[in-house]
Design an enzyme around this catalytic site. Structure first.
Site, PDB file in Angstrom:
ATOM      1  N   LYS A 257       0.826  -1.218   0.000  1.00  0.00           N
ATOM      2  CA  LYS A 257       0.000   0.000   0.000  1.00  0.00           C
ATOM      3  C   LYS A 257       0.860   1.267   0.000  1.00  0.00           C
ATOM      4  CE  LYS A 257      -3.418   2.124   3.115  1.00  0.00           C
ATOM      5  NZ  LYS A 257      -4.035   1.992   4.444  1.00  0.00           N
TER       6      LYS A 257
ATOM      7  N   GLU B  72       7.157 -11.453  19.478  1.00  0.00           N
ATOM      8  CA  GLU B  72       6.453 -10.693  20.528  1.00  0.00           C
ATOM      9  C   GLU B  72       5.130 -11.331  20.928  1.00  0.00           C
ATOM     10  OE1 GLU B  72       6.336  -6.482  20.219  1.00  0.00           O
ATOM     11  OE2 GLU B  72       8.285  -6.366  19.242  1.00  0.00           O
TER      12      GLU B  72
ATOM     13  N   ASP C  97       9.603   5.214  30.341  1.00  0.00           N
ATOM     14  CA  ASP C  97       9.592   3.899  29.703  1.00  0.00           C
ATOM     15  C   ASP C  97       8.385   3.747  28.768  1.00  0.00           C
ATOM     16  OD1 ASP C  97      10.532   1.404  29.154  1.00  0.00           O
ATOM     17  OD2 ASP C  97      10.267   0.593  31.189  1.00  0.00           O
TER      18      ASP C  97
ATOM     19  N   SER D   3       4.026  -2.206  12.005  1.00  0.00           N
ATOM     20  CA  SER D   3       5.058  -2.973  12.708  1.00  0.00           C
ATOM     21  C   SER D   3       5.686  -2.284  13.919  1.00  0.00           C
ATOM     22  CB  SER D   3       6.174  -3.335  11.713  1.00  0.00           C
ATOM     23  OG  SER D   3       6.864  -2.162  11.317  1.00  0.00           O
TER      24      SER D   3
ATOM     25  N   TYR E  78       0.231  -3.991  19.199  1.00  0.00           N
ATOM     26  CA  TYR E  78       0.899  -4.558  18.016  1.00  0.00           C
ATOM     27  C   TYR E  78       0.947  -6.087  18.119  1.00  0.00           C
ATOM     28  CZ  TYR E  78       4.872  -6.403  15.325  1.00  0.00           C
ATOM     29  OH  TYR E  78       5.675  -7.180  14.518  1.00  0.00           O
TER      30      TYR E  78
ATOM     31  N   GLY F 161       3.956  -0.878  29.089  1.00  0.00           N
ATOM     32  CA  GLY F 161       3.903  -2.337  28.897  1.00  0.00           C
ATOM     33  C   GLY F 161       5.168  -2.915  28.281  1.00  0.00           C
ATOM     34  N   HIS F 162       6.281  -2.239  28.475  1.00  0.00           N
ATOM     35  CA  HIS F 162       7.544  -2.600  27.811  1.00  0.00           C
ATOM     36  C   HIS F 162       7.980  -4.032  28.163  1.00  0.00           C
ATOM     37  CE1 HIS F 162      11.768  -0.822  26.660  1.00  0.00           C
ATOM     38  NE2 HIS F 162      11.419  -1.852  25.914  1.00  0.00           N
TER      39      HIS F 162
HETATM   40  P1  NAD Z   1       7.763  -2.313   7.896  1.00  0.00           P
HETATM   41  O1  NAD Z   1       6.883  -1.464   8.741  1.00  0.00           O
HETATM   42  O2  NAD Z   1       9.131  -1.846   7.569  1.00  0.00           O
HETATM   43  O3  NAD Z   1       7.045  -2.597   6.490  1.00  0.00           O
HETATM   44  C1  NAD Z   1       5.686  -2.906   6.407  1.00  0.00           C
HETATM   45  C2  NAD Z   1       5.281  -2.818   4.937  1.00  0.00           C
HETATM   46  O4  NAD Z   1       3.890  -3.177   4.834  1.00  0.00           O
HETATM   47  C3  NAD Z   1       5.414  -1.422   4.322  1.00  0.00           C
HETATM   48  O5  NAD Z   1       5.999  -1.504   3.043  1.00  0.00           O
HETATM   49  C4  NAD Z   1       3.978  -0.924   4.236  1.00  0.00           C
HETATM   50  O6  NAD Z   1       3.765   0.000   3.171  1.00  0.00           O
HETATM   51  C5  NAD Z   1       3.224  -2.227   4.023  1.00  0.00           C
HETATM   52  N1  NAD Z   1       1.837  -2.132   4.459  1.00  0.00           N
HETATM   53  C6  NAD Z   1       1.379  -1.685   5.661  1.00  0.00           C
HETATM   54  N2  NAD Z   1       0.033  -1.721   5.668  1.00  0.00           N
HETATM   55  C7  NAD Z   1      -0.358  -2.236   4.466  1.00  0.00           C
HETATM   56  C8  NAD Z   1      -1.616  -2.527   3.897  1.00  0.00           C
HETATM   57  N3  NAD Z   1      -2.767  -2.298   4.549  1.00  0.00           N
HETATM   58  N4  NAD Z   1      -1.650  -3.070   2.660  1.00  0.00           N
HETATM   59  C9  NAD Z   1      -0.501  -3.303   1.962  1.00  0.00           C
HETATM   60  N5  NAD Z   1       0.718  -3.017   2.455  1.00  0.00           N
HETATM   61  C10 NAD Z   1       0.788  -2.487   3.697  1.00  0.00           C
HETATM   62  O7  NAD Z   1       7.773  -3.729   8.591  1.00  0.00           O
HETATM   63  P2  NAD Z   1       8.973  -4.796   8.767  1.00  0.00           P
HETATM   64  O8  NAD Z   1       9.763  -4.436   9.942  1.00  0.00           O
HETATM   65  O9  NAD Z   1       9.604  -5.006   7.464  1.00  0.00           O
HETATM   66  O10 NAD Z   1       8.103  -6.083   9.150  1.00  0.00           O
HETATM   67  C11 NAD Z   1       7.548  -6.908   8.129  1.00  0.00           C
HETATM   68  C12 NAD Z   1       6.797  -8.051   8.778  1.00  0.00           C
HETATM   69  O11 NAD Z   1       7.688  -8.806   9.579  1.00  0.00           O
HETATM   70  C13 NAD Z   1       5.664  -7.608   9.690  1.00  0.00           C
HETATM   71  O12 NAD Z   1       4.603  -8.504   9.523  1.00  0.00           O
HETATM   72  C14 NAD Z   1       6.255  -7.713  11.090  1.00  0.00           C
HETATM   73  O13 NAD Z   1       5.251  -7.974  12.029  1.00  0.00           O
HETATM   74  C15 NAD Z   1       7.192  -8.890  10.915  1.00  0.00           C
HETATM   75  N6  NAD Z   1       8.370  -8.915  11.809  1.00  0.00           N
HETATM   76  C16 NAD Z   1       9.187  -7.819  11.904  1.00  0.00           C
HETATM   77  C17 NAD Z   1      10.339  -7.888  12.689  1.00  0.00           C
HETATM   78  C18 NAD Z   1      11.289  -6.717  12.811  1.00  0.00           C
HETATM   79  O14 NAD Z   1      12.209  -6.773  13.617  1.00  0.00           O
HETATM   80  N7  NAD Z   1      11.135  -5.661  12.024  1.00  0.00           N
HETATM   81  C19 NAD Z   1      10.615  -9.057  13.400  1.00  0.00           C
HETATM   82  C20 NAD Z   1       9.743 -10.151  13.292  1.00  0.00           C
HETATM   83  C21 NAD Z   1       8.635 -10.070  12.477  1.00  0.00           C
HETATM   84  O1  DAU Z   2      10.869  -8.772  18.288  1.00  0.00           O
HETATM   85  C1  DAU Z   2      10.417  -8.526  16.993  1.00  0.00           C
HETATM   86  C2  DAU Z   2       9.882  -7.123  16.909  1.00  0.00           C
HETATM   87  O2  DAU Z   2      11.006  -6.248  16.950  1.00  0.00           O
HETATM   88  C3  DAU Z   2       9.054  -6.873  15.651  1.00  0.00           C
HETATM   89  O3  DAU Z   2       7.924  -7.688  15.668  1.00  0.00           O
HETATM   90  C4  DAU Z   2       8.648  -5.401  15.551  1.00  0.00           C
HETATM   91  O4  DAU Z   2       7.984  -5.168  14.328  1.00  0.00           O
HETATM   92  C5  DAU Z   2       9.900  -4.555  15.612  1.00  0.00           C
HETATM   93  O5  DAU Z   2       9.545  -3.184  15.593  1.00  0.00           O
HETATM   94  C6  DAU Z   2      10.712  -4.872  16.875  1.00  0.00           C
HETATM   95  O6  DAU Z   2      10.005  -4.445  18.054  1.00  0.00           O
HETATM   96  P1  DAU Z   2      10.757  -3.715  19.285  1.00  0.00           P
HETATM   97  O7  DAU Z   2       9.754  -2.925  20.019  1.00  0.00           O
HETATM   98  O8  DAU Z   2      11.596  -4.668  20.039  1.00  0.00           O
HETATM   99  O9  DAU Z   2      11.770  -2.744  18.429  1.00  0.00           O
HETATM  100  P2  DAU Z   2      12.186  -1.225  18.642  1.00  0.00           P
HETATM  101  O10 DAU Z   2      13.290  -0.962  17.662  1.00  0.00           O
HETATM  102  O11 DAU Z   2      11.011  -0.309  18.617  1.00  0.00           O
HETATM  103  O12 DAU Z   2      12.784  -1.199  20.104  1.00  0.00           O
HETATM  104  C7  DAU Z   2      13.874  -2.044  20.475  1.00  0.00           C
HETATM  105  C8  DAU Z   2      14.145  -1.812  21.951  1.00  0.00           C
HETATM  106  O13 DAU Z   2      14.662  -0.488  22.124  1.00  0.00           O
HETATM  107  C9  DAU Z   2      12.907  -1.890  22.819  1.00  0.00           C
HETATM  108  O14 DAU Z   2      13.252  -2.477  24.058  1.00  0.00           O
HETATM  109  C10 DAU Z   2      12.496  -0.440  23.019  1.00  0.00           C
HETATM  110  C11 DAU Z   2      13.825   0.297  22.997  1.00  0.00           C
HETATM  111  N1  DAU Z   2      13.783   1.667  22.439  1.00  0.00           N
HETATM  112  C12 DAU Z   2      13.230   1.847  21.209  1.00  0.00           C
HETATM  113  C13 DAU Z   2      13.173   3.105  20.642  1.00  0.00           C
HETATM  114  C14 DAU Z   2      12.543   3.305  19.283  1.00  0.00           C
HETATM  115  C15 DAU Z   2      14.342   2.721  23.132  1.00  0.00           C
HETATM  116  O15 DAU Z   2      14.881   2.554  24.245  1.00  0.00           O
HETATM  117  N2  DAU Z   2      14.278   3.968  22.582  1.00  0.00           N
HETATM  118  C16 DAU Z   2      13.711   4.208  21.360  1.00  0.00           C
HETATM  119  O16 DAU Z   2      13.672   5.388  20.911  1.00  0.00           O
END
Ligand code: NAD
Ligand code: DAU
Length: 377
Positions: free
Chosen positions: A38, A136, A313, A89, A183, A316-317
């Site tokens: 999208k 998660e 914080d 995400s 989420y 719900g961290h």
């Molecule tokens: P991201 O937020 O970088 O990318 C999400 C993508 O989905 C974007 O390109 C966005 O445009 C698209 N999107 C969002 N809503 C949409 C919709 N309604 N229709 C079509 N496209 C849509 O996410 P990411 O970090 O690449 O994560 C991808 C997947 O992997 C997610 O399902 C996430 O839950 C999962 N995941 C992420 C991590 C992580 O660390 N980032 C870890 C484990 C699992």
């Molecule tokens: O575990 C997989 C998940 O990892 C994915 O499913 C999610 O899509 C992805 O966003 C990620 O979630 P987290 O919440 O763990 O990632 P984030 O990068 O947001 O945060 C990582 C850790 O750092 C978390 O403990 C919160 C902390 N944090 C994050 C941000 C953005 C900070 O302390 N300061 C910040 O500004």
């Protein structure tokens, strides 16, 4: 041209999705790869510049909630596989706006499942619906340790590998779901729907749950790219709470390789955990990032430690995530290719070399969002 397979990858313009699309387009010229996205704030076609002209690649701007549109596309392209990554995400956004997360992650996944069910019409032979989920959904782990031994301590996974851990328990595939954030609650719900479509209709589904990814093209609202960018520009680093929370980090290309292996060789109706046994406290990662950015920019190493700013914080961290990926390693032979130090070095270099990409994705509306997010912290 006749293609051997026709696969929709949803969310292919996002962080992980773009690595999966690139891998599949390059590795399988005999497959038709359709990137359905999208293009929300997190989707960016600049992530795929290098493959956009390949003959086996097609981009379609579409919402996964558009059941009719997805069904038509599946019929038109004779799609036989779906790798479903599209989702909202970011945990912090889900705390502010849970509705959008339920809409995209739950209703969007249901719409994809319904479209696949209608298009495949009970003919499951050679079909696959592969849903990408997160660690998660399992909730949070405690930071326990054997008596007399301080964490991180060396422990042995059931795959036989030794690694450092901050607790004695790990996320295994048989654990009960206990999501805490909007989420992860939405992701958990989508996982249940995917399994329900297998159990009720016989759809050949697979679910994988991966730990935190890092690497190029991650939207800079997430810890690693946000902090690299802030260190570069000497902006404060907002550390939630005491920075004691533990995350388990995997290089994004290793996740993409796992997805490739599981899509082709994973068993229908199975769940696989994906992770590299790589637990880090946030504050320790942040120190590594500061040292690496400083060194690569020619600043005295550690000069920017004073940017660390402890803020309120996250609600719900979750305390600790730690994936046990023994099943995947044992049954399908996947293992991470990179040591964390090497992955972080590559990642920091990429963001420093791609400031234009960062500026582009953080311009406009994102600025307003970012300011409102940190107001009052
Ligand atoms: P991201 O937020 O970088 O990318 C999400 C993508 O989905 C974007 O390109 C966005 O445009 C698209 N999107 C969002 N809503 C949409 C919709 N309604 N229709 C079509 N496209 C849509 O996410 P990411 O970090 O690449 O994560 C991808 C997947 O992997 C997610 O399902 C996430 O839950 C999962 N995941 C992420 C991590 C992580 O660390 N980032 C870890 C484990 C699992
Ligand atoms: O575990 C997989 C998940 O990892 C994915 O499913 C999610 O899509 C992805 O966003 C990620 O979630 P987290 O919440 O763990 O990632 P984030 O990068 O947001 O945060 C990582 C850790 O750092 C978390 O403990 C919160 C902390 N944090 C994050 C941000 C953005 C900070 O302390 N300061 C910040 O500004």
């Amino acid at each position: 041209m006749e293609f051997k397979r026709s696969i929709i990858i949803t969310g292919g313009a996002g962080f992980i999705g773009s690595h999966v699309v690139r891998l599949f387009v390059n590795k399988y010229p005999e497959y038709r790869i359709i990137n359905l996205d999208k293009l929300t704030y997190a989707g960016n076609l600049a992530n795929l510049k290098d493959i956009e002209d390949k003959p086996n690649y097609r981009f379609v701007k579409m919402d996964i909630c558009d059941f009719e549109g997805v069904l038509k596309l599946m019929q038109e392209e004779k799609v036989d596989g779906i790798i479903h990554l599209a989702a909202e995400s970011h945990v912090d956004r889900s705390i502010k706006d849970p509705f959008t997360f339920a809409q995209t992650n739950v209703m969007g996944t249901l719409s994809m499942l319904q479209a696949a069910k209608a298009a495949w019409d009970g003919n499951w032979e050679g079909k696959r619906f592969y849903h990408i989920s997160t660690d998660e959904v399992y909730g949070a782990l405690e930071m326990t340790h054997p008596e007399g031994i301080e964490p991180p301590f060396i422990t042995k996974a059931s795959s036989g590998t030794h690694h450092l851990a901050y607790g004695e328990k790990f996320f295994t595939e048989d654990l009960k779901y206990q999501p805490h954030s909007p989420y992860s609650a939405a992701k958990a719900s989508s996982d249940h729907f995917v399994r329900a479509f297998h159990d009720t209709f016989g759809m050949p589904t697979i679910v994988t749950n991966c730990s935190n990814n890092y690497g190029p093209y991650q939207f800079p609202e997430k810890l690693i790219p946000l902090f690299i960018n802030n260190i570069r520009h000497r902006k404060p680093l907002p550390v939630y709470g005491k920075g004691e929370n533990v995350r388990d980090w995997l290089f994004v290309e290793d996740h993409a390789r796992a997805i490739d292996i599981i899509f082709h060789n994973g068993k229908v109706a199975e769940t696989y955990n994906i992770g590299g046994f790589n637990e880090w406290k946030n504050i320790d990662i942040i120190k590594v990032l500061i040292n690496t950015v400083d060194r690569l920019l020619g600043r005295p190493e550690g000069a920017d430690m004073d940017l660390i700013t402890y803020v309120t914080d996250r609600a719900g961290h979750d305390l600790r995530y730690a994936i046990d990926s023994s099943k995947l390693q044992r049954e399908l032979g996947w293992e991470p290719s990179l040591q964390f130090e090497e992955g972080i070095e590559r990642t920091v270099r990429w963001y420093l070399d791609n400031q234009a990409w960062l500026d582009n994705v953080t311009s406009g509306d994102y600025q307003k969002y970012y300011e409102s997010m940190y107001k009052g912290r």
